[in-house]
Design an enzyme around this catalytic site. Structure first.
Site, PDB file in Angstrom:
ATOM      1  N   PHE A 255     -58.555  -0.664  34.903  1.00 36.26           N
ATOM      2  CA  PHE A 255     -58.615  -1.900  35.680  1.00 36.26           C
ATOM      3  C   PHE A 255     -59.704  -1.856  36.765  1.00 36.26           C
ATOM      4  CE2 PHE A 255     -53.878  -2.625  34.816  1.00 36.26           C
ATOM      5  CZ  PHE A 255     -54.054  -3.828  34.146  1.00 36.26           C
ATOM      6  N   SER A 286     -58.806  -3.588  25.883  1.00 38.47           N
ATOM      7  CA  SER A 286     -58.790  -3.790  27.338  1.00 38.47           C
ATOM      8  C   SER A 286     -57.406  -3.503  27.890  1.00 38.47           C
ATOM      9  CB  SER A 286     -59.160  -5.234  27.679  1.00 38.47           C
ATOM     10  OG  SER A 286     -58.039  -6.080  27.514  1.00 38.47           O
ATOM     11  N   ASP A 287     -57.308  -3.277  29.180  1.00 39.80           N
ATOM     12  CA  ASP A 287     -55.989  -3.267  29.785  1.00 39.80           C
ATOM     13  C   ASP A 287     -55.540  -4.725  29.871  1.00 39.80           C
ATOM     14  OD1 ASP A 287     -53.606  -2.599  30.962  1.00 39.80           O
ATOM     15  OD2 ASP A 287     -54.466  -1.124  32.314  1.00 39.80           O
ATOM     16  N   SER A 288     -54.270  -4.890  30.161  1.00 37.69           N
ATOM     17  CA  SER A 288     -53.671  -6.209  30.095  1.00 37.69           C
ATOM     18  C   SER A 288     -54.368  -7.194  31.035  1.00 37.69           C
ATOM     19  CB  SER A 288     -52.199  -6.041  30.489  1.00 37.69           C
ATOM     20  OG  SER A 288     -51.525  -7.206  30.225  1.00 37.69           O
ATOM     21  N   ALA A 290     -57.283  -7.592  31.714  1.00 30.15           N
ATOM     22  CA  ALA A 290     -58.350  -7.005  32.541  1.00 30.15           C
ATOM     23  C   ALA A 290     -59.684  -7.734  32.398  1.00 30.15           C
ATOM     24  CB  ALA A 290     -58.518  -5.526  32.204  1.00 30.15           C
TER      25      ALA A 290
END
Ligand code: NOJ
Length: 727
Positions: A255, A286-288, A290
């Site tokens: 993030f 990707s991160d959630s 992000a």
């Protein structure tokens, strides 16, 4: 391999731009009904405490969920996060395979962090076992269970080196050391993926969070990371490098920003470093949300620019933000992004799907397999072993082990809260699976009395005095609840809450010996308890077999062997605190003008590598020999006590001078050995001098030949040292 690349090429020719973009989309089921909230929002609600983990579980199992079937049919979704049962997984897969135009299978990802249904100790705890065989075994079981429930990829292991105990996510990794985290991550990747990814019980490992996330400024989650390249590559990158080498098939960018560029849109990080330097050829996800958050970072003016920056940087899959779905079609049509970038991302994702065998066997589980797989007795047995091997005996002034016939007083609500034992990030867990200390006492007919000890924030002294008449020892269950660590759970004060210290004080006042059992997800600053409480067991959040494992240690059925992988400071103000610090020009000492604090000792309460046993070990005969580029180190370790035990023998080096200042000590190797009373074993370490280098001012990897201290010991501060001049 070549076959897979050929098949991908053929597929690409057949795919429309819309279908290609669809493959880059990972979404979660939306919950519909009385409330409209996405899976991610629901996760957030659990993390920020609006709902409990149990409520989360209930909502997930009872709420009506929208699985976006029409979008699957239209080829607009490539992957799901949050599908957690075989029936749903197979139903959705069937739509993708049989009803979408090209029949491309879905990829199901899930956060299987420390077990799926059989919850093992949190990773920070498990790292304290210093046991790669165990680390791999628990990951294997997690993979068997999760794949039985339809999962193809886990967002684990987290290999963020973390030196700041304020950061809640220290619980999810292997502590403060790059080498130990590398060994841990490698074992986890092997355990999750095993040797053949296409087997139905193998699960792709997605290492995270790339990179530097553990160094979030001031330990505040998601915060900036600003550090030298040398430090980044020496202290934070090695575990990622090791996991890529071990074959991890996916990477999740972090993030945070690094030196001003959010990882999600850093081409330098995701392409130059990850692909070109580390040689990674898997997929990035990707991160959630992000990618969308790059607008909040202030690096993209809008969601469309965020999408452009991300795909150009090398981000293959968009988790949850929908930014790719919304913007890539227009960006492509306007020629703002190239077809080549899109094809690269699709290729990376297809490659994993092929490797997992999804094109040939899209249905990798069944309801029957799921039913007979979860929480098998042998998995529970392994969870019990893992938990006991992870518990660190921090102090013991003759209180432990307890005699079988002893009458125990148990105080503290954590002794009777099953679900708290899972710790953070156990979203596949059922809290009721857990054995609390009280459950374990009941099951083994232990003579005990129990009180939560604190009522409405105040210690119930009367009750404690009353119960004291019927007990010979107090066991105090104190520490943190599970949501006090993990994501978005940074703390500005890592001490024990005041009422818990009051509870310990009240128990001590009874005059009966007290053993504190700590349940927590991060190092705690407990100088008062460390001074006054005669026995302290760091149990962490131990998982489903918590209570049984605690009793195994308390009663001496298992001799504690774990050692801290993270430093316990005196006070939060010392954070970040870690053993591998540099000296400064004025190393802390008695003199006024030295590097220290006025109001706190320089040393930690409990150092890295520290942990007691019910027996004692003696080190002798340290010898070092260099043969070409190999250092051969030998030491004798003797069990000088009366009980059989395991010792974790640690080998450190400390370079005296360099072209950049060097850490006073760095862990290079370790070995866990079992010794009977009186037994001596010779332990050897072979260390390649080429691995002892660092990055010079110009970022050239350098190995100096010069004075080096070799330190072999029972912790980072206690042991034998010898000097050598490297040839
Ligand atoms: C946010 C977390 O940072 C990450 O670790 C996790 O894998 C994703 N959300 C998915 O749940």
């Amino acid at each position: 391999m070549r076959d897979i690349e050929e098949r991908i090429k053929k597929l690409l020719v057949e795919m429309t731009a819309e279908e290609k973009i669809g493959q880059l989309i990972q979404c979660g089921p939306s919950l519909v009904g009385a409330f409209e909230v996405s899976f991610e929002e629901l996760l957030d609600m659990m993390f920020d405490g609006r709902i409990s983990q149990e409520e989360f579980g209930k909502l997930m199992s009872t709420a009506t969920q929208d699985f976006h079937e029409d979008d699957i049919r239209a080829g607009k979704i490539g992957s799901f996060n949050g599908i957690k049962n075989a029936e749903t997984a197979n139903r959705l897969q069937k739509i993708a395979v049989e009803e979408s135009r090209l029949g491309i299978p879905l990829l199901f990802g899930y956060d299987v962090i420390h077990g799926y249904r059989t919850i093992f100790p949190i990773p920070l705890a498990e790292s304290c076992a210093w046991d790669p065989v165990l680390w791999e075994k628990t990951a294997r079981i997690a993979a068997i269970e999760a794949t039985a429930a339809g999962v193809h990829m886990t967002f684990a292991p987290m290999v963020d080196v973390a030196k700041d105990a304020r950061w809640g996510r220290v619980s999810e990794g292997a502590g403060e050391d790059a080498y130990l985290t590398s060994v841990f991550g490698t074992a986890k990747v092997k355990g999750f993926q095993d040797d053949d990814l296409s087997r139905e019980d193998s699960m792709a490992a997605c290492i995270k969070h790339f990179a530097g996330y553990g160094a979030a400024e001031a330990g505040r989650d998601y915060n900036r990371v600003d550090m030298s390249m040398q430090r980044l590559f020496e202290e934070y990158m090695p575990p990622f490098e090791a996991c890529v080498k071990a074959g991890a098939r996916a990477v999740m960018p972090a993030f945070n920003d690094i030196n001003g560029i959010p990882c999600s849109v850093s081409r330098w990080l995701l392409t130059d470093i990850l692909r070109n330097r580390l040689g990674f050829d898997g997929m990035t996800v990707s991160d959630s949300n992000a990618i969308a958050e790059c607008v909040d970072h202030g690096i993209a003016k809008d969601r469309s620019e965020a999408a452009k920056l991300a795909i150009e940087a090398g981000m293959d899959m968009d988790m949850s933000s929908n930014v790719y779905a919304e913007n890539l079609p227009a960006l492509l049509e306007r020629g703002v992004i190239s077809e080549a970038d899109l094809d690269r991302a699709v290729t990376d994702i297809m490659r994993i799907k092929f490797e997992l065998g999804l094109f040939d066997h899209p249905y990798q589980t069944s309801c029957e397999r799921e039913k007979e797989t979860l929480l098998r007795p042998e998995y529970r047995a392994c969870a019990r072993e893992a938990a006991a091997k992870s518990m660190v005996l921090l102090k013991n002034e003759g209180v432990l082990p307890l005699k079988k016939e002893i009458r125990i007083g148990i105080a503290g609500e954590l002794a009777d809260q099953r679900a708290e034992m899972t710790g953070a990030w156990a979203i596949g867990a059922n809290g009721d699976d857990c054995v609390s200390i009280i459950d374990a006492c009941n099951a083994s007919n232990i003579n005990y009395v129990y009180t939560p000890g604190i009522e409405n924030g105040v210690v119930n002294k009367k009750e404690i005095e009353r119960l004291s008449k019927n007990c010979d020892v107090w066991i105090a269950a104190v520490g943190e609840k599970k949501d006090q660590s993990g994501e978005a759970a940074s703390r500005a004060d890592i001490g024990l809450p005041k009422e818990q210290e009051d509870l310990l004080e009240a128990l001590l006042q009874t005059g009966i010996p007290v053993a504190a059992v700590l349940f927590n997800g991060r190092p705690l600053a407990i100088p008062w308890a460390a001074k006054h409480v005669p026995a302290i067991l760091e149990a962490w959040h131990p998982g489903v077999e918590a209570g049984n494992a605690v009793l195994d240690i308390l009663f001496g059925d298992v001799n504690p062997s774990a050692k801290l992988t993270t430093t316990f400071p005196y006070t939060t103000g010392q954070c970040p605190m870690y053993y591998a610090h540099i000296n400064t020009g004025r190393p802390g000492g008695k003199g006024k003008f030295t590097s220290k604090y006025l109001d706190t000792p320089l040393s930690p309460v409990f150092p890295f590598g520290y942990g007691l046993s019910y027996t004692s070990f003696e080190y002798s005969n340290l010898s070092i020999r260099q043969e070409e580029d190999m250092l051969h180190i030998l030491v004798d370790v003797k069990n000088t006590g009366k009980a059989a035990g395991e010792e974790i023998v640690q080998c450190y080096t400390g370079q005296k001078t360099g072209r950049r200042v060097r850490p006073v000590k760095q862990l290079r190797s370790f070995e866990k050995i079992a010794l009977d009373p009186g037994e001596t074993k010779k332990v050897s370490f072979d260390i390649d001098v080429k691995n002892l280098g660092y990055y010079d001012w110009n970022m050239n990897y350098t190995v100096d030949r010069g004075a080096m201290e070799i330190f072999v010991g029972t912790s980072s501060v206690e042991g034998l040292k010898a000097d050598i001049v490297l040839k």
